[in-house]
Design an enzyme around this catalytic site. Sequence first.
Site, PDB file in Angstrom:
ATOM      1  N   LYS A 189       0.883  -1.176   0.000  1.00 58.62           N
ATOM      2  CA  LYS A 189       0.000   0.000   0.000  1.00 58.62           C
ATOM      3  C   LYS A 189       0.918   1.223   0.000  1.00 58.62           C
ATOM      4  CE  LYS A 189      -4.092   1.941   0.392  1.00 58.62           C
ATOM      5  NZ  LYS A 189      -5.006   1.975  -0.774  1.00 58.62           N
ATOM      6  N   ASP A 245      -2.452 -12.175   5.210  1.00 56.57           N
ATOM      7  CA  ASP A 245      -3.466 -12.853   6.027  1.00 56.57           C
ATOM      8  C   ASP A 245      -4.834 -12.722   5.355  1.00 56.57           C
ATOM      9  OD1 ASP A 245      -4.763 -14.074   8.074  1.00 56.57           O
ATOM     10  OD2 ASP A 245      -4.227 -12.629   9.621  1.00 56.57           O
ATOM     11  N   ASP A 249      -7.012 -15.645   2.795  1.00 56.00           N
ATOM     12  CA  ASP A 249      -8.354 -16.128   3.160  1.00 56.00           C
ATOM     13  C   ASP A 249      -9.316 -15.883   1.997  1.00 56.00           C
ATOM     14  OD1 ASP A 249      -7.678 -17.043   5.664  1.00 56.00           O
ATOM     15  OD2 ASP A 249      -9.385 -16.088   6.660  1.00 56.00           O
TER      16      ASP A 249
END
Length: 357
Positions: A189, A245, A249
Amino acid sequence: MKKHILVVPGDGIGAEVTAVGKQVLEVIAQKFGHEFTYDEALIGHVAIEATGSPLPEETLTKMKSADAVLFGAVGHPKYDNDPSAKVRPEQGLLQMRKELGLYANLRPIKLFDELLEASSIKPEILRGADILFFRELTGDVYFGKRERLEEGNTAYDTMIYSKYEVERIVRKAFEAARTRSKRLCSVDKANVLESSRLWREVVQAIAPEYPDVTVEHQFIDAAAMLLIKDPKRFDVVVTGNLFGDILTDEASQIAGSMGMLASASVGDSTGVYEPIHGSAHDITGKGVANPLASVLSVALLLEISFGLKAEAEAVISAVDAVLKGGYRTRDIADADTPADKVLGTNQMGEQVLAQLA
Ligand code: NAD
């Protein structure tokens, strides 16, 4: 080959799925003439109950001396609903990663063709998707300074990375890209975060050492969107701990279910192999957990820690054959799956073992 494997089932369905993983190791040893020895150790809620610590010293010592660790999951609703609990199962997991220097978490996302319909994403978007994630595992907000201020009414966590932490995982990702389609996507980012600007700088500095690998940079928000819109555009992806993370998912939907995804955590010491899912207390004790993520973790263990490629492929082929046979656990079954093909954890394990044998 002689190897010593530590089995650490942990909490909830961790114990149920790891038992199947261990059986797969036993059959592989028998079939390919290896001598695997085993030990067990506690972590998480079960360790807190038994010893007061989420990662007892004895467990850590056994981990350090093992050739590989087959891990289940940690977590218990008791702590999830009590943010003030001082001792928590997840502390055991984080401490294990730090103590063993497990800075690289590899998560292969590969859809078995038979599960195309199990995903909530359209089959034509998914077919052929094959991504290898490298998630940094020992830095970022998970380990940065955190604090409550103003009588608990304000809180902060620190997203922090040092150059060497980024370098070592980025190099691993470049090396992997070389053995695959030679494309690497780095996710950050950098338009907002200073730690991400450092991350991008490091990737750009290393890139010339791998002239055969094409590098692209994506912001985490765009990457999250593109992963669902066009998963095939990704091959090797490298990113930080928090972004990794969340992204992996999300990517589990590409593989049909959390119950299908394995991971390898490697670094300075013993490698740890585990499903990406948690302890799933909503289904614990019901015998319905999908053990295939644990079985596929065994395949990663055999290949990465022991260099046993043929054995790893035998495990993956067995899973493929079971799925081709129409067998499903509840999480990957659909309306068209005949009732007699919807299996529980142990029955699914038996099908895999039968294919292997
Ligand atoms: P979870 O992964 O345990 O479960 C999410 C959902 O997926 C649940 O509905 C569960 O039933 C389902 N699911 C997960 N694994 C499955 C399997 N093998 N077969 C079939 N269905 C499966 O995540 P959660 O519910 O957010 O967390 C539960 C606990 O696990 C929490 O305490 C959390 O902190 C912990 N957790 C631990 C780890 C880990 O040990 N690495 C990872 C994630 C969450």
